[in-house]
Design an enzyme around this catalytic site. Sequence first.
Site, PDB file in Angstrom:
ATOM      1  N   ARG A  12       0.997  -1.066   0.289  1.00 29.91           N
ATOM      2  CA  ARG A  12      -0.599  -0.163   0.522  1.00 29.91           C
ATOM      3  C   ARG A  12       0.921   1.195   0.161  1.00 29.91           C
ATOM      4  O   ARG A  12       1.210   1.832  -0.681  1.00 29.91           O
ATOM      5  CB  ARG A  12      -0.959   0.276   1.430  1.00 29.91           C
ATOM      6  N   ASP A  13       1.611   1.140   1.307  1.00 32.22           N
ATOM      7  CA  ASP A  13       2.148   3.012   1.129  1.00 32.22           C
ATOM      8  C   ASP A  13       3.387   3.267   0.484  1.00 32.22           C
ATOM      9  O   ASP A  13       3.512   3.920  -0.243  1.00 32.22           O
ATOM     10  CB  ASP A  13       2.951   2.575   2.700  1.00 32.22           C
ATOM     11  N   HIS A 204       6.038   4.626  12.248  1.00 29.02           N
ATOM     12  CA  HIS A 204       5.682   4.350  10.730  1.00 29.02           C
ATOM     13  C   HIS A 204       7.004   5.240  10.652  1.00 29.02           C
ATOM     14  O   HIS A 204       6.792   6.967  10.407  1.00 29.02           O
ATOM     15  CB  HIS A 204       4.469   5.216  10.059  1.00 29.02           C
ATOM     16  N   HIS A 206       9.652   7.347   7.333  1.00 27.24           N
ATOM     17  CA  HIS A 206       9.857   7.156   6.423  1.00 27.24           C
ATOM     18  C   HIS A 206      11.258   7.487   6.082  1.00 27.24           C
ATOM     19  O   HIS A 206      11.985   7.558   7.723  1.00 27.24           O
ATOM     20  CB  HIS A 206       9.362   8.520   5.443  1.00 27.24           C
ATOM     21  N   CYS A 237       4.287   9.085  -0.486  1.00 26.95           N
ATOM     22  CA  CYS A 237       3.321  10.026  -0.257  1.00 26.95           C
ATOM     23  C   CYS A 237       2.572  10.379  -1.375  1.00 26.95           C
ATOM     24  O   CYS A 237       3.873  11.606  -1.057  1.00 26.95           O
ATOM     25  CB  CYS A 237       3.157  10.854   1.065  1.00 26.95           C
ATOM     26  N   ASN A 246       9.502   3.908   2.327  1.00 26.56           N
ATOM     27  CA  ASN A 246       9.708   3.820   3.855  1.00 26.56           C
ATOM     28  C   ASN A 246      10.992   3.127   3.698  1.00 26.56           C
ATOM     29  O   ASN A 246      11.459   2.519   3.195  1.00 26.56           O
ATOM     30  CB  ASN A 246       8.105   2.891   4.154  1.00 26.56           C
TER      31      ASN A 246
HETATM   32  P1  HMG Z   1     -12.643  14.936  -2.552  1.00 25.33           P
HETATM   33  O1  HMG Z   1     -12.328  14.984  -4.155  1.00 25.33           O
HETATM   34  O2  HMG Z   1     -12.575  16.628  -1.133  1.00 25.33           O
HETATM   35  O3  HMG Z   1     -13.903  14.219  -2.700  1.00 25.33           O
HETATM   36  O4  HMG Z   1     -11.725  14.219  -1.955  1.00 25.33           O
HETATM   37  P2  HMG Z   1     -15.324  13.626  -3.120  1.00 25.33           P
HETATM   38  O5  HMG Z   1     -15.841  12.899  -2.804  1.00 25.33           O
HETATM   39  O6  HMG Z   1     -15.765  15.381  -4.011  1.00 25.33           O
HETATM   40  O7  HMG Z   1     -14.550  13.311  -4.387  1.00 25.33           O
HETATM   41  C1  HMG Z   1     -13.608  12.949  -5.344  1.00 25.33           C
HETATM   42  C2  HMG Z   1     -14.302  11.836  -6.263  1.00 25.33           C
HETATM   43  O8  HMG Z   1     -13.544  11.182  -5.380  1.00 25.33           O
HETATM   44  C3  HMG Z   1     -15.703  12.225  -6.348  1.00 25.33           C
HETATM   45  O9  HMG Z   1     -15.648  11.131  -7.851  1.00 25.33           O
HETATM   46  C4  HMG Z   1     -15.943  10.576  -5.277  1.00 25.33           C
HETATM   47  O10 HMG Z   1     -17.023   9.620  -6.224  1.00 25.33           O
HETATM   48  C5  HMG Z   1     -14.488   9.760  -5.530  1.00 25.33           C
HETATM   49  P3  HMG Z   1     -16.475  12.533  -9.549  1.00 25.33           P
HETATM   50  O11 HMG Z   1     -18.024  12.483  -8.456  1.00 25.33           O
HETATM   51  O12 HMG Z   1     -15.420  13.654  -9.189  1.00 25.33           O
HETATM   52  O13 HMG Z   1     -16.912  11.108  -9.986  1.00 25.33           O
HETATM   53  N1  HMG Z   1     -14.230   9.494  -4.274  1.00 25.33           N
HETATM   54  C6  HMG Z   1     -13.741   7.882  -4.673  1.00 25.33           C
HETATM   55  N2  HMG Z   1     -13.472   6.754  -4.581  1.00 25.33           N
HETATM   56  C7  HMG Z   1     -13.300   6.100  -4.665  1.00 25.33           C
HETATM   57  N3  HMG Z   1     -13.154   5.223  -3.234  1.00 25.33           N
HETATM   58  C8  HMG Z   1     -13.982   6.099  -2.543  1.00 25.33           C
HETATM   59  C9  HMG Z   1     -13.859   7.715  -2.889  1.00 25.33           C
HETATM   60  N4  HMG Z   1     -14.156   8.849  -2.198  1.00 25.33           N
HETATM   61  C10 HMG Z   1     -14.359   9.574  -3.226  1.00 25.33           C
HETATM   62  N5  HMG Z   1     -13.410   5.941  -1.656  1.00 25.33           N
HETATM   63  C11 HMG Z   1     -11.332  12.400  -0.599  1.00 25.33           C
HETATM   64  C12 HMG Z   1     -11.796  12.994  -0.316  1.00 25.33           C
HETATM   65  C13 HMG Z   1     -11.089  11.967   1.428  1.00 25.33           C
HETATM   66  C14 HMG Z   1     -11.813  11.015  -1.603  1.00 25.33           C
HETATM   67  C15 HMG Z   1      -9.466  12.303  -1.737  1.00 25.33           C
HETATM   68  O14 HMG Z   1      -8.853  14.035  -0.440  1.00 25.33           O
HETATM   69  C16 HMG Z   1      -8.600  10.975  -1.270  1.00 25.33           C
HETATM   70  O15 HMG Z   1      -8.875  10.261  -1.626  1.00 25.33           O
HETATM   71  N6  HMG Z   1      -7.415  10.748  -0.538  1.00 25.33           N
HETATM   72  C17 HMG Z   1      -6.217   9.686  -0.202  1.00 25.33           C
HETATM   73  C18 HMG Z   1      -5.018  10.595  -0.642  1.00 25.33           C
HETATM   74  C19 HMG Z   1      -4.336   8.837   0.007  1.00 25.33           C
HETATM   75  O16 HMG Z   1      -4.508   8.018  -0.326  1.00 25.33           O
HETATM   76  N7  HMG Z   1      -3.093   9.267   0.252  1.00 25.33           N
HETATM   77  C20 HMG Z   1      -2.451   8.039   0.466  1.00 25.33           C
HETATM   78  C21 HMG Z   1      -3.046   7.542   1.453  1.00 25.33           C
HETATM   79  S1  HMG Z   1      -1.755   8.941   2.904  1.00 25.33           S
HETATM   80  C22 HMG Z   1      -0.266   7.943   3.694  1.00 25.33           C
HETATM   81  O17 HMG Z   1       0.408   7.588   2.517  1.00 25.33           O
HETATM   82  C23 HMG Z   1       0.649   8.418   5.130  1.00 25.33           C
HETATM   83  C24 HMG Z   1       0.540   7.539   5.453  1.00 25.33           C
HETATM   84  O18 HMG Z   1       1.620   6.149   4.736  1.00 25.33           O
HETATM   85  C25 HMG Z   1       0.915   7.696   7.169  1.00 25.33           C
HETATM   86  C26 HMG Z   1       2.706   8.541   6.808  1.00 25.33           C
HETATM   87  O19 HMG Z   1       3.583   8.448   6.364  1.00 25.33           O
HETATM   88  O20 HMG Z   1       1.686   9.935   7.252  1.00 25.33           O
HETATM   89  C27 HMG Z   1      -0.783   6.668   6.163  1.00 25.33           C
HETATM   90 MG    MG Z   2       3.429   6.659   5.294  1.00 24.94          MG
END
Ligand code: HMG
Ligand code: MG
Length: 285
Positions: A12-13, A204, A206, A237, A246
């Site tokens: 995933r990450d 966690h 990186h 990310c 990571n």
């Molecule tokens: P948004 O644009 O504010 O929200 O995104 P929205 O509700 O307007 O959704 C946008 C579009 O996505 C829409 O489609 C939704 O239907 C669709 P459209 O109408 O434009 O065709 N949508 C989805 N589709 C599939 N599955 C869903 C979903 N939700 C909405 N669940 C949102 C808000 C939270 C969805 C967006 O900001 C997002 O997906 N963010 C995730 C970003 C991400 O994954 N980042 C990486 C993970 S975090 C990380 O890596 C850190 C970590 O490792 C820890 C660390 O290292 O610190 C965990």
């Molecule tokens: Mg991470």
Amino acid sequence: MNAVEIFEVGPRDGLQNEPGLIPVAQKVALIDCLSRAGFRRIEVASFVSPKWVPQMASSGEVLRQIRRADGVRYAALAPNLRGLRDAIAAGADEVAIFASASEGFSRANLNCSIADSLVRFADVAQAAQAAGLPVRGYVSCVTECPFDGPTPPQAVAQVAARLRAMGCYEISLGDTIGRATPEAVTAMLRAVLDEIGAAELAGHFHDTQGRALENVAAALELGLRVFDAAVGGLGGCPYAPGAAGNLATERLAAWLAAQGWQTGLDAQVVAQAADLAQKMREGKG
Ligand code: HMG
Ligand code: MG
């Protein structure tokens, strides 16, 4: 006990940050290999918006196609109720919600403030638990944010406590951009430990600055015994500029073993998985 658990987050990450779309079969092969290595938990999927992270769009297929090993829990990120629904439908064993300790990263990664994200995550946590799924919580940018600069330890403690109150069984503290120093990790952990016991925390890290192992050492010193890592050092990310991979699972496992810690991992199988990860990164899958 001198046991430390490595929580594998590579599929995933790690993979979420790879620019070229990786075929489902390659992702499944990596996870199937990891399933033989002795991990108890592997994060394999992310049900986020495919517009935001195209690489994770195949998460449902991946979860459905892997060969599940006994005793391994397969985890997935769920940013909202839709993501949770899809994670459950695809057979995730647990889900993770992921908040930020800094406003800048919350907006960049989730398109909302910390406060709004916590309202949304409370619904996800409640629904997941009602469906019988354990929920893990992440706090990102625990020492530094690419947009806001240094993160106050108290801000991390507050978000971590909120996630714990939602029922998260473990809170993983993320140095998202890999720029933490052991001193900053210690200061941050002291604040978090006032709210949550070490047994419910994970580190966690990186590895942008090459100090992730030192940061693990600082966290071990304060009682943490679970660390996230990605095989082959995959990762980063997409919404954190400058974030590198990571901490590599094989490096962490070897380092822990040299310090007398037991991870229960088979080093040979981990090395095979690291090799697969490296080939995927080079597009040779
Ligand atoms: P948004 O644009 O504010 O929200 O995104 P929205 O509700 O307007 O959704 C946008 C579009 O996505 C829409 O489609 C939704 O239907 C669709 P459209 O109408 O434009 O065709 N949508 C989805 N589709 C599939 N599955 C869903 C979903 N939700 C909405 N669940 C949102 C808000 C939270 C969805 C967006 O900001 C997002 O997906 N963010 C995730 C970003 C991400 O994954 N980042 C990486 C993970 S975090 C990380 O890596 C850190 C970590 O490792 C820890 C660390 O290292 O610190 C965990
Ligand atoms: Mg991470």
